[in-house]
Design a protein around this motif. Sequence first.
Motif, PDB file in Angstrom:
ATOM      1  N   TYR A  93       0.837  -1.342  -0.043  1.00 46.10           N
ATOM      2  CA  TYR A  93      -0.054   0.079  -0.121  1.00 46.10           C
ATOM      3  C   TYR A  93       1.042   1.205  -0.103  1.00 46.10           C
ATOM      4  CZ  TYR A  93      -3.547   3.550   1.222  1.00 46.10           C
ATOM      5  OH  TYR A  93      -4.481   4.350   1.263  1.00 46.10           O
ATOM      6  N   LEU A  94       1.768   1.270   0.844  1.00 43.09           N
ATOM      7  CA  LEU A  94       2.699   2.416   0.974  1.00 43.09           C
ATOM      8  C   LEU A  94       3.544   2.502  -0.218  1.00 43.09           C
ATOM      9  CD1 LEU A  94       3.994   2.339   4.842  1.00 43.09           C
ATOM     10  CD2 LEU A  94       2.246   3.890   3.690  1.00 43.09           C
ATOM     11  N   MET A  95       4.099   1.535  -0.919  1.00 45.87           N
ATOM     12  CA  MET A  95       4.725   1.528  -1.983  1.00 45.87           C
ATOM     13  C   MET A  95       3.926   2.365  -3.164  1.00 45.87           C
ATOM     14  SD  MET A  95       6.511  -2.205  -1.959  1.00 45.87           S
ATOM     15  CE  MET A  95       7.522  -1.797  -3.609  1.00 45.87           C
ATOM     16  N   GLU A  96       2.775   1.817  -3.468  1.00 49.36           N
ATOM     17  CA  GLU A  96       2.013   2.247  -4.314  1.00 49.36           C
ATOM     18  C   GLU A  96       1.614   3.911  -3.979  1.00 49.36           C
ATOM     19  OE1 GLU A  96      -1.295  -0.140  -5.130  1.00 49.36           O
ATOM     20  OE2 GLU A  96      -2.297   1.567  -6.455  1.00 49.36           O
ATOM     21  N   HIS A  97       1.071   4.105  -2.766  1.00 49.47           N
ATOM     22  CA  HIS A  97       0.479   5.490  -2.530  1.00 49.47           C
ATOM     23  C   HIS A  97       1.470   6.531  -2.083  1.00 49.47           C
ATOM     24  CE1 HIS A  97      -3.065   2.909  -2.352  1.00 49.47           C
ATOM     25  NE2 HIS A  97      -3.721   3.991  -2.788  1.00 49.47           N
ATOM     26  N   ARG A  98       2.730   6.044  -1.750  1.00 55.47           N
ATOM     27  CA  ARG A  98       3.688   7.074  -1.330  1.00 55.47           C
ATOM     28  C   ARG A  98       4.799   6.943  -2.331  1.00 55.47           C
ATOM     29  NH1 ARG A  98       3.481   9.070   4.793  1.00 55.47           N
ATOM     30  NH2 ARG A  98       1.143   8.916   5.293  1.00 55.47           N
ATOM     31  N   HIS A 145       9.340  10.706   7.227  1.00 57.37           N
ATOM     32  CA  HIS A 145      10.627   9.828   7.015  1.00 57.37           C
ATOM     33  C   HIS A 145      11.589  10.748   6.172  1.00 57.37           C
ATOM     34  CE1 HIS A 145       9.054   9.534   2.641  1.00 57.37           C
ATOM     35  NE2 HIS A 145       8.046   9.711   3.237  1.00 57.37           N
ATOM     36  N   PRO A 146      12.882  10.508   6.373  1.00 57.06           N
ATOM     37  CA  PRO A 146      13.738  11.416   5.701  1.00 57.06           C
ATOM     38  C   PRO A 146      13.618  11.340   4.051  1.00 57.06           C
ATOM     39  CG  PRO A 146      14.776   9.332   6.756  1.00 57.06           C
ATOM     40  CD  PRO A 146      13.528   9.349   7.096  1.00 57.06           C
ATOM     41  N   SER A 147      13.720  12.204   3.562  1.00 62.80           N
ATOM     42  CA  SER A 147      13.451  12.262   2.070  1.00 62.80           C
ATOM     43  C   SER A 147      14.902  11.786   1.469  1.00 62.80           C
ATOM     44  CB  SER A 147      13.334  13.468   1.246  1.00 62.80           C
ATOM     45  OG  SER A 147      14.109  14.707   2.014  1.00 62.80           O
ATOM     46  N   ALA A 170      11.998   1.046   2.129  1.00 65.94           N
ATOM     47  CA  ALA A 170      11.689   2.403   2.503  1.00 65.94           C
ATOM     48  C   ALA A 170      10.304   2.205   3.329  1.00 65.94           C
ATOM     49  CB  ALA A 170      11.874   3.475   1.742  1.00 65.94           C
ATOM     50  N   ALA A 171       9.546   1.678   2.440  1.00 67.51           N
ATOM     51  CA  ALA A 171       8.185   1.343   3.113  1.00 67.51           C
ATOM     52  C   ALA A 171       8.225   0.690   4.319  1.00 67.51           C
ATOM     53  CB  ALA A 171       7.227   0.759   2.132  1.00 67.51           C
ATOM     54  N   PHE A 172       9.012  -0.310   4.534  1.00 70.18           N
ATOM     55  CA  PHE A 172       9.191  -1.165   5.745  1.00 70.18           C
ATOM     56  C   PHE A 172       9.892  -0.411   6.943  1.00 70.18           C
ATOM     57  CE2 PHE A 172      11.203  -4.163   8.477  1.00 70.18           C
ATOM     58  CZ  PHE A 172      10.246  -4.885   9.045  1.00 70.18           C
ATOM     59  N   ALA A 173      10.679   0.537   6.454  1.00 68.28           N
ATOM     60  CA  ALA A 173      11.499   1.301   7.179  1.00 68.28           C
ATOM     61  C   ALA A 173      10.454   2.071   7.948  1.00 68.28           C
ATOM     62  CB  ALA A 173      12.698   1.941   6.631  1.00 68.28           C
ATOM     63  N   LEU A 174       9.652   2.787   7.331  1.00 61.70           N
ATOM     64  CA  LEU A 174       8.701   3.732   7.594  1.00 61.70           C
ATOM     65  C   LEU A 174       7.671   3.187   8.691  1.00 61.70           C
ATOM     66  CD1 LEU A 174       7.419   6.547   7.473  1.00 61.70           C
ATOM     67  CD2 LEU A 174       6.053   5.734   5.654  1.00 61.70           C
TER      68      LEU A 174
END
Lengths: 392, 197
Positions: free
Chosen positions: B149-154, B195-197, B160-164
């Motif tokens: 979900y995060l990979m797709e929407h963010r 999250h850090p950019s 990075a999604a897992f780290a978030l």
Amino acid sequence: MSKSSIPIGLLFSQSGPYQMMGGEMLKSARMAIDEVNADNQFDFELVPHLRDPAGVVSAYHTACEHLIREVGVDHIVGCYTSASRKQVLPIIERTDRLLWHPARYEGFECSDNIIYVGAAPNHAVVPLIRYMLDHLARDVFCVGSNYVWTWETNRVTRELVSAVGGSILAERLIDLGELNVEHIVEEIVSRRPPVVLNTLVGESSYIFMRALHAATLKARFTTTVLSCSLCEPELKIIGGNAAAGCITSSAYFESIDLLENRAFVSRWKDRHGIDSSPSVDGQSTYVSIMLLARAIKRAGSTSVNDVLSAAANHCYQSPQGPIWVDPDNNHCFLTPRLARSTKNEQFDIFWEAEAPQKPDPYLSGLDAAPLVRPHSTSTSPLPQQQRLRLLN
Amino acid sequence: MTQQSPLSVRGRIALTIMHDERELGIIRRQLNRLGVQIVPWGDGPPTTEADVVLLDADLFPIEQVPALPIDPTTPIIALVGIETPSRLKWLLDLKPASFLIKPIRSAGLYSALVMAFGIAQQRTEAIERIKHLEFRVKSRRLVIAAILYLMEHRKLTEAAAFALIRRTAMQRRTTIEELSAEIVASGGQVPLAIHPS
């Protein structure tokens, strides 16, 4: 009236790493046997059959088997180390004989075929560590011979010390009979612990005590050595100055001021010389034979069951004071004492229990909780009933 | 709750499922020395308070495993007389924590108790650990769904999604699995850590 003869086995090592103890125990056994045989209140004569396993653990089984199967004894007095006792225990139990064990030991055993005459752990290590916590320090440096007595003594010490927030500063173990102790002495001098618990045995201990004394003198610092095993003959071997000041826990000291003990010491010196001293294990061997002779007399038989029943709860006024076998666990009620070794190779007793204490071989009554207290410099850190009553 | 050391047996309660009076006598004497209380079997209602059970393994027929009046986590010390495979197979089903060989003598009982308490403690810890791992395995699908979900929407990489998710879970003092379930259930309407950019 001619006396009947009762053979008894004596199992004492006369050479090997603890020959000094074996020798002291044999001397005391012979003295007790002579006294029983000369005493008309006993209508029998004890005939000793000595076996000398020479400190070799496996030789104890053979010696014991020979005493039982060839000589035909019902009762054996002897053994010194737990390893030797564990060797003979199976054959003693299998043939339903009785072993009278004079030496103190670490506990956690309770055979129906052994009478444990020496101190149980609640008599020996517990009062010593309680005194340390109450009057000396909470942190202790442990040095000992690498075997079961040291391991278990240190475990109990750790339990009591950690209950009050203290610590074992170090646990240094060396092989039985090892004489190289310099590295341990150097570590003690550099770390300066307030208390050193010494569970070394034999020559290792004597060398350590001398080396520690010399090193602390040179470094101008003092520490207190604690022991559960030092005895007068050992103080003489170590030498008065190096042996002095050691706080020792024992049920017997030559200096016990009892009529029975003064007479015992006097008879001892008549036999072995004015400069000799009985030892704790020697006195306990003497007591073992006296308890055995009295039980045989009361039982009118040497059979193990009869002798066990006759020995149970029967009080004997021994050199170390009143002593009797507790039928709950075959260990003895006896009076724990604490003393400080002096320069003239004696012990100055400064505490003793108010009455003989019930033996607790599994330390099931040991509760560290009453020791727990807030850290303070209060002069009465333990609840009244837990505090040690000092003699002076 | 602090756990009692397996070495400390004083104050524990032992249920004795034994008939032989001579052996019971030896066991009673030794337990008494150790400060262990004894509840005999068959006295009054079934007890679940026992900390350990001493069970004479020769007492029951082997057709069935007896229903013992104890909690299943209570360790059993088997008193073994007959060492035939049929009897031992029956005994294994009771999962004894330790055993003593008959004839019973005072030596050995303390070791058997310490082993039994130690094994029981290890078993309880193992069961807890398995429960925890099973939960995590079951939740895996949710975590993957939240990452996707995060990979797709963010527009994040998988790492990075897992780290978030992990960072947010730490900040909110919750587990990765619970947070993932929330993200999936709310359609992403969960405030996440910056999250850090």
